[in-house]
Motif scaffolding. Structure first.
Motif, PDB file in Angstrom:
ATOM      1  N   PRO A  66      -7.066  14.209 -30.154  1.00 57.58           N
ATOM      2  CA  PRO A  66      -6.504  14.846 -31.362  1.00 57.58           C
ATOM      3  C   PRO A  66      -7.265  16.104 -31.756  1.00 57.58           C
ATOM      4  O   PRO A  66      -8.424  16.286 -31.363  1.00 57.58           O
ATOM      5  CB  PRO A  66      -6.722  13.773 -32.429  1.00 57.58           C
ATOM      6  N   LYS A  67      -6.600  16.954 -32.535  1.00 58.63           N
ATOM      7  CA  LYS A  67      -7.345  18.031 -33.198  1.00 58.63           C
ATOM      8  C   LYS A  67      -8.273  17.341 -34.192  1.00 58.63           C
ATOM      9  O   LYS A  67      -7.900  16.286 -34.736  1.00 58.63           O
ATOM     10  CB  LYS A  67      -6.374  18.933 -33.971  1.00 58.63           C
ATOM     11  N   PRO A  68      -9.452  17.911 -34.474  1.00 61.53           N
ATOM     12  CA  PRO A  68     -10.398  17.211 -35.361  1.00 61.53           C
ATOM     13  C   PRO A  68      -9.758  16.752 -36.671  1.00 61.53           C
ATOM     14  O   PRO A  68     -10.004  15.640 -37.129  1.00 61.53           O
ATOM     15  CB  PRO A  68     -11.482  18.265 -35.600  1.00 61.53           C
ATOM     16  N   GLU A  69      -8.887  17.598 -37.245  1.00 63.54           N
ATOM     17  CA  GLU A  69      -8.307  17.215 -38.542  1.00 63.54           C
ATOM     18  C   GLU A  69      -7.257  16.101 -38.411  1.00 63.54           C
ATOM     19  O   GLU A  69      -6.893  15.470 -39.394  1.00 63.54           O
ATOM     20  CB  GLU A  69      -7.729  18.452 -39.255  1.00 63.54           C
ATOM     21  N   GLU A  70      -6.803  15.831 -37.190  1.00 66.91           N
ATOM     22  CA  GLU A  70      -5.795  14.771 -37.007  1.00 66.91           C
ATOM     23  C   GLU A  70      -6.400  13.463 -36.505  1.00 66.91           C
ATOM     24  O   GLU A  70      -5.691  12.468 -36.329  1.00 66.91           O
ATOM     25  CB  GLU A  70      -4.728  15.244 -35.997  1.00 66.91           C
TER      26      GLU A  70
END
Ligand code: G1P
Length: 273
Positions: free
Chosen positions: A192-196
Motif C-alpha cells: 500500500p501507499k503509506p497513507e493507505e
C-alpha cells in the motif's frame, strides 16, 4: 497438526540482479560460500522439515542440479582427500526430498504457490520466500510452526517497519491481540501507499498455511496487472472462517532480493562466523 512440507517459490527472473541473473538463478547467489537457497533450506531442516517443494521455471535447472549429487566432482575430491568440502550439501541432499514443480508463467506469488498443490499431503504446510534471510537462535520457520500447532491456526511472519517502507510489503489489519507479539489478521493490503496501509506490521517471507489456501488462490480475482497475490488469498481465508494469525518474529532479517540487502547479509554472516 503435522507440518512436513515447505514450499519455496524460486521461478522469478531476479530482475534486480540483472545482468548477473541472466544465466544464474538469484537463489544461487552466495551467502559467503553457500547459495542463499541452501541457507533457507537449512532453516527448514533445523525446523524439522524434510520435504521441500521448490517452484522453478525451465530456465532454472541449475537449482535442481545443486540439490543433486555430482558424482564426477565427488570422485575427484575423494582422490585428493577433499570429500569433506561437500559434506554439508551432501548431507542435506541425502536427508531431504526435493520436488520441482514448474511455474510456466510469471503470474504472481499466489500463482506460484498454486503450482505446489500436488506436493502438499498434510492439512498445513510452510512457505519460505528465499529473498528473506532471517538469523536467530531459533529458526524462524520453527517459531511459526510452534505457534500454528499451539493455536491450530494459519500463522504469517510479520515485523514492524517504518511507515514509509510499508509500500514494499503486505500490511496487515489487526483484529484481536492474543499476546504482545501475536495478533489476529482480519485483512491485508499488498504494497500500500503509506497513507493507505492498515498498520506498519509488514509480512515477511515465512508462512504456515492450510491447504485451503489453494482453493482460495483459485477463488480470488487477479489484480489488474494479471498477478494473483498470495496476500489476497490469505485475506480470503481470514474472511471465510479460517483463523489467521500474525506473529512478530524474533531475529535479524535481510532482504537479499536487493543488492544492498544481499551485501549486508554477507557482511553480517561473515562477522558472526
Ligand atoms: C512478497 C509478498 C509481500 C511480502 C514480501 C516479504 O512480496 O507479496 O506481501 O511482504 O514478499 O518479503 P515481494 O517482495 O516478493 O514482491
Amino acid at each position: 497438526m503435522n507440518i512436513s512440507t515447505i514450499v519455496i517459490p524460486a521461478a522469478g527472473f531476479g530482475t534486480r540482479f540483472l545482468p548477473f541473473t541472466k544465466t544464474v538463478p538469484k537463489e544461487l547467489l552466495p551467502l559467503i560460500n553457500k547459495p542463499a537457497l541452501q541457507e533457507v533450506i537449512e532453516e527448514g531442516v533445523r525446523s524439522d522439515i524434510k520435504n521441500f517443494c521448490i517452484i522453478i521455471s525451465e530456465e532454472k535447472q541449475a537449482i535442481k542440479n545443486y540439490f543433486s549429487h555430482n558424482k564426477k566432482l565427488e570422485a575427484a575430491l575423494s582422490l585428493t582427500g577433499k570429500s569433506a568440502l561437500l559434506d554439508d550439501i551432501n548431507q542435506l541432499i541425502d536427508q531431504c526430498t526435493f520436488s520441482y514443480p514448474l511455474q510456466r508463467e510469471m503470474k504472481g506469488l499466489g500463482h506460484a504457490i498454486l503450482m505446489a498443490q500436488d506436493c502438499v499431503k498434510e492439512d498445513f504446510f510452510g512457505i519460505m520466500l528465499p529473498d528473506d534471510i532471517i538469523v536467530d537462535e531459533q529458526p524462524c520457520m520453527q517459531q511459526l510452526i510452534e505457534i500454528a500447532q499451539r493455536e491450530q491456526a494459519a500463522v504469517i511472519a510479520v515485523m514492524e517497519v517504518p511507515q514509509e517502507e510499508i509500500c514494499a510489503y503486505g500490511s496487515i489489519k489487526i483484529g484481536t491481540t492474543l499476546q504482545d507479539d501475536l495478533v489476529e489478521v482480519v485483512d491485508i493490503i499488498e504494497k500500500p501507499k503509506p497513507e493507505e496501509a492498515f498498520s506498519n506490521l509488514a509480512i515477511i517471507g515465512r508462512y504456515v498455511l492450510p491447504t485451503a489456501i489453494f482453493d482460495a488462490i483459485k477463488a480470488i480475482t487477479p489484480q489488474s496487472s494479471g498477478e494473483i497475490q498470495l496476500t489476497d488469498a490469505i485475506t480470503h481465508l481470514a474472511q471465510n472462517g479460517h483463523k489467521v494469525l500474525a506473529y512478530k518474529i524474533k531475529g535479524k532479517r535481510f532482504d537479499i532480493g536487493r543488492p544492498a540487502g544481499w551485501l549486508a547479509a554477507n557482511v553480517y554472516l561473515e562477522a558472526r562466523r
